[in-house]
Design a protein around this motif. Structure first.
Motif, PDB file in Angstrom:
ATOM      1  N   GLU A   1       0.821  -1.204   0.000  1.00 46.09           N
ATOM      2  CA  GLU A   1       0.000   0.000   0.000  1.00 46.09           C
ATOM      3  C   GLU A   1       0.858   1.258   0.000  1.00 46.09           C
ATOM      4  OE1 GLU A   1      -3.873   1.807   2.409  1.00 46.09           O
ATOM      5  OE2 GLU A   1      -2.780   0.078   3.187  1.00 46.09           O
ATOM      6  N   ALA A   2       2.014   1.195   0.669  1.00 42.73           N
ATOM      7  CA  ALA A   2       2.873   2.370   0.779  1.00 42.73           C
ATOM      8  C   ALA A   2       3.663   2.644  -0.496  1.00 42.73           C
ATOM      9  CB  ALA A   2       3.834   2.200   1.963  1.00 42.73           C
ATOM     10  N   VAL A   3       4.204   1.592  -1.140  1.00 38.33           N
ATOM     11  CA  VAL A   3       5.124   1.832  -2.273  1.00 38.33           C
ATOM     12  C   VAL A   3       4.717   1.119  -3.553  1.00 38.33           C
ATOM     13  CG1 VAL A   3       7.052   2.222  -0.707  1.00 38.33           C
ATOM     14  CG2 VAL A   3       6.694  -0.070  -1.629  1.00 38.33           C
ATOM     15  N   GLY A   4       3.691   0.264  -3.531  1.00 41.79           N
ATOM     16  CA  GLY A   4       3.236  -0.396  -4.739  1.00 41.79           C
ATOM     17  C   GLY A   4       3.785  -1.802  -4.906  1.00 41.79           C
ATOM     18  N   HIS A   5       3.163  -2.540  -5.828  1.00 42.11           N
ATOM     19  CA  HIS A   5       3.512  -3.945  -6.055  1.00 42.11           C
ATOM     20  C   HIS A   5       4.943  -4.114  -6.547  1.00 42.11           C
ATOM     21  CE1 HIS A   5      -0.843  -4.493  -5.772  1.00 42.11           C
ATOM     22  NE2 HIS A   5      -0.650  -5.802  -5.732  1.00 42.11           N
TER      23      HIS A   5
END
Length: 415
Positions: free
Chosen positions: A65-69
């Motif tokens: 959620e913070a930096v992406g997949h």
């Protein structure tokens, strides 16, 4: 197959990761033995791995959620690759225990990212096919990768380098093939009391398979070595157990769909007990008898997780799917933390055959629980059951991929 083509890079990444992770568990046990580590220390490495696994179940979705997949995947794959190389640079038992904790965190996080991504990318009508392909990739990759050990040996640097290359190369398909940004995985809510209330039998079943499956996967190579098998035969031994686990998944699932799932759990567990007892009687050096025994053990023991999950889903109310996913994965990981440590200590104290004495005792305890729940609970009507789905034990996100788009029924009695 056209709708599944965009998922090919993710499935390729899955194969690379599953192969590397599958061979690493066997490699750790054999290299630790070569280095002179006590079996209980090798067992503690397995405990540490699943400790990291549990932590990642909570924090990996937050990281995505913070930096992406893609960034999360890249960071975890880089740590896993570097950690693999550190294993051979620092051959120390306690350092390996710390590194295995980091590996458990990384792989739980990597599979959470990948499986949530697959779930977001697959259409609702394609999820069953994607899961089937995923399972075939798991079977082929993990079984085939075992033969890297006799090809390169567990005593040198080469195998560690190859496994590190696997983890690094797993980045390539997801980095260059897809620019979409799926939504972060749904947060996994932990309410273990609620999961226990839904199904005590499923909860105990997941602890049971955690205890026995982790012992087979992480301590099984030491058992095979003590039974006189060479490196190539150890690879075949481990592969036979994994193939066995796939062989009876669907037959047992169909049986559980048609009859009471608790009887299917009871039948599978009884088969695992008998296979374990058989393995305690095999003489040293009898390779084909060992292959047969471990094939039968895997065939009956490994499907217990999917059967337990199916039973719990039959009893769950709408909206409890993610809760069950998190809770059953947690129960499995708790058992998996204890399994390698206890089984390695038992084997060190009483000999190689004691490994399957341990698994048989654990499975026999579950038989008692299953009989108790059958006596205490009510039979779920066939119309109220969900369909059986064979699951991997990689991350809670696999439950979302396995979710079917069908009418759910509510059933009040709990078992």
């Amino acid at each position: 197959m056209t709708p599944l083509r965009p998922l090919a890079p993710l499935l390729l990444t899955a194969g690379i990761l599953l192969a590397g992770n599958g061979v690493q568990g066997t490699m750790i046990a054999l290299r630790g033995s070569i280095a002179g580590f006590d079996p209980w220390l090798i067992g503690l490495m397995g405990t540490s791995y699943f400790g990291g696994f549990i932590v990642a179940c909570v924090y990996a979705p937050r990281l995505v959620e913070a930096v992406g997949h893609i960034r999360t995947f890249a960071a975890l794959a880089a740590i896993a690759s570097a950690g693999t190389l550190a294993l051979v640079l620092v051959v120390d038992a306690w350092a390996w225990i710390v590194l295995r904790f980091a590996m458990g965190f990384c792989f739980s996080g990597l599979f959470t990212v990948m499986e949530s991504w697959l779930n977001a990318s697959a259409g609702k009508t394609d999820r069953a096919r994607v899961l089937s392909i995923y399972r075939l990739i798991d079977l082929g990759a993990v079984t085939g990768a075992q033969y890297l050990i006799p090809a390169f040996g567990a005593g040198g640097f080469e195998l560690f380098a190859i496994v590190a290359m696997f983890f690094a190369l797993s980045l390539v398909p997801v980095a260059v093939a897809d620019r979409t940004l799926p939504a972060p995985p749904e947060a996994f809510r932990f309410d273990l009391r609620a999961v226990w209330r839904i199904s005590p039998l499923a909860s105990i079943g997941c602890v049971t398979i955690g205890l026995t499956n982790s012992s087979f996967r992480l301590i099984g190579p030491l058992y095979a070595q003590d039974m006189g098998l060479d490196v190539a035969q150890i690879a075949t031994f481990m592969g036979a157990g994994i193939v066995g686990g796939a062989a009876l998944q669907m037959p047992l699932g169909i049986f559980s769909d048609k009859l009471d799932r608790r009887w299917a759990l009871l039948a599978a567990t009884t088969g695992a007990i008998l296979a374990g007892i058989y393995l305690t009687t095999v003489p040293v050096g009898a390779a084909w008898q060992l292959y047969l025994g471990i094939f039968l053990f895997g065939a009956f023991a490994l499907p217990l997780y999917s059967l337990s999950a199916a039973h719990a889903n039959d009893l769950a109310a709408p909206g409890q799917y993610v809760l069950l996913a998190a809770g059953l994965t947690f129960f499995f990981a708790v058992g998996a933390m204890a399994g390698p440590l206890v089984s390695s200590w038992v084997m060190e104290r009483y000999g190689a055959s004691a490994l399957f004495v341990f698994t048989s005792v654990v499975h026999a305890s579950f038989v008692v629980v299953a009989l108790w729940r059958i006596a205490a609970g009510q039979r779920i009507p066939r119309a109220a059951r969900t369909r059986f789905v064979a699951l991997l034990r990689t991350s809670p996100a696999i439950f979302r991929l396995a979710e079917r788009n069908e009418k759910r029924h509510t059933w009040t009695p709990r078992s």
